[in-house]
Design a protein around this motif. Structure first.
Motif, mmCIF file in Angstrom:
data_model
loop_
_atom_site.group_PDB
_atom_site.id
_atom_site.type_symbol
_atom_site.label_atom_id
_atom_site.label_comp_id
_atom_site.label_asym_id
_atom_site.label_seq_id
_atom_site.Cartn_x
_atom_site.Cartn_y
_atom_site.Cartn_z
ATOM 1 N N ASN A 1 43.402 54.843 34.186
ATOM 2 C CA ASN A 1 44.148 54.688 32.937
ATOM 3 C C ASN A 1 43.356 53.870 31.917
ATOM 4 O O ASN A 1 43.329 54.200 30.727
ATOM 5 N N GLU A 2 42.719 52.805 32.373
ATOM 6 C CA GLU A 2 41.913 51.977 31.467
ATOM 7 C C GLU A 2 40.707 52.742 30.926
ATOM 8 O O GLU A 2 40.377 52.631 29.748
ATOM 9 N N THR A 3 40.050 53.515 31.786
ATOM 10 C CA THR A 3 38.906 54.293 31.298
ATOM 11 C C THR A 3 39.363 55.352 30.301
ATOM 12 O O THR A 3 38.651 55.641 29.337
ATOM 13 N N GLU A 4 40.553 55.901 30.516
ATOM 14 C CA GLU A 4 41.091 56.879 29.566
ATOM 15 C C GLU A 4 41.374 56.225 28.217
ATOM 16 O O GLU A 4 41.100 56.807 27.166
ATOM 17 N N LYS A 5 41.897 55.009 28.228
ATOM 18 C CA LYS A 5 42.132 54.281 26.971
ATOM 19 C C LYS A 5 40.811 54.026 26.247
ATOM 20 O O LYS A 5 40.736 54.139 25.020
ATOM 21 N N ILE A 6 39.779 53.695 27.006
ATOM 22 C CA ILE A 6 38.458 53.484 26.387
ATOM 23 C C ILE A 6 37.959 54.799 25.801
ATOM 24 O O ILE A 6 37.475 54.845 24.671
ATOM 25 N N ARG A 7 38.100 55.863 26.577
ATOM 26 C CA ARG A 7 37.645 57.178 26.106
ATOM 27 C C ARG A 7 38.350 57.573 24.814
ATOM 28 O O ARG A 7 37.738 58.126 23.901
ATOM 29 N N LYS A 8 39.632 57.258 24.716
ATOM 30 C CA LYS A 8 40.411 57.583 23.516
ATOM 31 C C LYS A 8 40.220 56.558 22.393
ATOM 32 O O LYS A 8 40.861 56.648 21.357
ATOM 33 N N ARG A 9 39.387 55.562 22.666
ATOM 34 C CA ARG A 9 39.097 54.492 21.704
ATOM 35 C C ARG A 9 40.332 53.644 21.393
ATOM 36 O O ARG A 9 40.474 53.105 20.305
ATOM 37 N N GLU A 10 41.220 53.524 22.377
ATOM 38 C CA GLU A 10 42.411 52.683 22.247
ATOM 39 C C GLU A 10 42.182 51.301 22.841
ATOM 40 O O GLU A 10 43.015 50.409 22.675
ATOM 41 N N SER A 11 41.088 51.123 23.552
ATOM 42 C CA SER A 11 40.795 49.870 24.239
ATOM 43 C C SER A 11 39.292 49.759 24.439
ATOM 44 O O SER A 11 38.578 50.756 24.395
ATOM 45 N N MET A 12 38.856 48.537 24.658
ATOM 46 C CA MET A 12 37.465 48.287 25.062
ATOM 47 C C MET A 12 37.484 47.332 26.257
ATOM 48 O O MET A 12 36.646 46.448 26.367
ATOM 49 N N ASN A 13 38.433 47.526 27.158
ATOM 50 C CA ASN A 13 38.646 46.626 28.291
ATOM 51 C C ASN A 13 37.643 46.862 29.419
ATOM 52 O O ASN A 13 38.026 47.067 30.567
ATOM 53 N N PHE A 14 36.381 46.837 29.084
ATOM 54 C CA PHE A 14 35.358 46.974 30.117
ATOM 55 C C PHE A 14 35.437 45.814 31.107
ATOM 56 O O PHE A 14 35.296 46.012 32.309
ATOM 57 N N GLN A 15 35.673 44.605 30.603
ATOM 58 C CA GLN A 15 35.643 43.426 31.471
ATOM 59 C C GLN A 15 36.732 43.483 32.534
ATOM 60 O O GLN A 15 36.508 43.082 33.673
ATOM 61 N N GLY A 16 37.907 43.968 32.186
ATOM 62 C CA GLY A 16 38.974 44.088 33.182
ATOM 63 C C GLY A 16 38.576 45.024 34.315
ATOM 64 O O GLY A 16 38.795 44.723 35.494
ATOM 65 N N ILE A 17 37.975 46.142 33.957
ATOM 66 C CA ILE A 17 37.520 47.104 34.969
ATOM 67 C C ILE A 17 36.393 46.495 35.791
ATOM 68 O O ILE A 17 36.355 46.645 37.019
ATOM 69 N N ILE A 18 35.485 45.802 35.142
ATOM 70 C CA ILE A 18 34.381 45.139 35.848
ATOM 71 C C ILE A 18 34.935 44.131 36.853
ATOM 72 O O ILE A 18 34.500 44.101 38.011
ATOM 73 N N ASP A 19 35.875 43.319 36.420
ATOM 74 C CA ASP A 19 36.437 42.281 37.299
ATOM 75 C C ASP A 19 37.096 42.888 38.533
ATOM 76 O O ASP A 19 36.848 42.439 39.667
ATOM 77 N N ILE A 20 37.924 43.900 38.339
ATOM 78 C CA ILE A 20 38.626 44.518 39.467
ATOM 79 C C ILE A 20 37.637 45.234 40.383
ATOM 80 O O ILE A 20 37.718 45.127 41.617
ATOM 81 N N THR A 21 36.690 45.944 39.807
ATOM 82 C CA THR A 21 35.691 46.655 40.609
ATOM 83 C C THR A 21 34.852 45.671 41.420
ATOM 84 O O THR A 21 34.527 45.932 42.587
ATOM 85 N N THR A 22 34.531 44.538 40.834
ATOM 86 C CA THR A 22 33.763 43.512 41.548
ATOM 87 C C THR A 22 34.552 42.979 42.744
ATOM 88 O O THR A 22 33.992 42.801 43.830
ATOM 89 N N ILE A 23 35.827 42.746 42.558
ATOM 90 C CA ILE A 23 36.669 42.272 43.666
ATOM 91 C C ILE A 23 36.698 43.303 44.794
ATOM 92 O O ILE A 23 36.551 42.934 45.973
ATOM 93 N N ILE A 24 36.867 44.566 44.450
ATOM 94 C CA ILE A 24 36.893 45.624 45.468
ATOM 95 C C ILE A 24 35.533 45.707 46.160
ATOM 96 O O ILE A 24 35.456 45.764 47.395
ATOM 97 N N ARG A 25 34.463 45.702 45.394
ATOM 98 C CA ARG A 25 33.115 45.757 45.987
ATOM 99 C C ARG A 25 32.875 44.603 46.948
ATOM 100 O O ARG A 25 32.373 44.781 48.049
ATOM 101 N N ASP A 26 33.266 43.394 46.524
ATOM 102 C CA ASP A 26 33.042 42.221 47.373
ATOM 103 C C ASP A 26 33.888 42.257 48.646
ATOM 104 O O ASP A 26 33.555 41.626 49.631
ATOM 105 N N GLY A 27 34.971 43.029 48.629
ATOM 106 C CA GLY A 27 35.819 43.158 49.813
ATOM 107 C C GLY A 27 35.270 44.156 50.833
ATOM 108 O O GLY A 27 35.768 44.229 51.954
ATOM 109 N N LEU A 28 34.245 44.887 50.480
ATOM 110 C CA LEU A 28 33.650 45.875 51.386
ATOM 111 C C LEU A 28 32.627 45.211 52.303
ATOM 112 O O LEU A 28 31.427 45.403 52.150
ATOM 113 N N LYS A 29 33.092 44.441 53.218
ATOM 114 C CA LYS A 29 32.162 43.753 54.141
ATOM 115 C C LYS A 29 32.353 44.218 55.532
ATOM 116 O O LYS A 29 33.267 44.808 55.926
#
Length: 115
Positions: free
Chosen positions: A87-115
């Motif tokens: 949903n966030e990437t779709e908002k960015i695609r539609k130019r309704e948001s630039m919430n890259f940092q939110g996606i980065i933060d969540i993706t980082t948490i998920i990545r760090d949990g892959l141990k």
């Protein structure tokens, strides 16, 4: 001759899969970070959104698979996170948001949990 038990082979397979997942998430994070430093909806933003969407769509497909061995609650939580990211990437695609940092933060948490 080397002989490996099925359990050893499966354990290596899971470790390899997690490593590949971490690498894909690292790539997504790097693209999103580059895009976040650009002005407006740049070529880098398009690339980051496209790549990130493909990653999370594939994760949803895997999480929905009956062969996925994660427990149901974790799978449901990860699918919810994936939907939020899509949903966030779709908002960015539609130019309704630039919430890259939110996606980065969540993706980082998920990545760090892959141990």
């Amino acid at each position: 001759m080397y002989q490996f038990s099925y359990a050893e082979i499966m354990e290596d397979g899971v470790a390899d899969a997690k490593d590949r997942e971490r690498q894909v998430l690292d790539r997504s994070i790097a693209l999103l970070e580059t895009a976040s430093k650009q002005r407006g909806y740049s070529r880098e933003a398009i690339e980051a959104v496209y790549f990130t969407r493909r990653v999370w769509i594939r994760f949803i497909e895997d999480l929905r698979s009956p062969e996925n061995q994660l427990n149901d609650e974790l799978r449901a939580n990860l699918i919810s996170i994936a939907i939020w990211i899509l949903n966030e990437t779709e908002k960015i695609r539609k130019r309704e948001s630039m919430n890259f940092q939110g996606i980065i933060d969540i993706t980082t948490i998920i990545r760090d949990g892959l141990k």
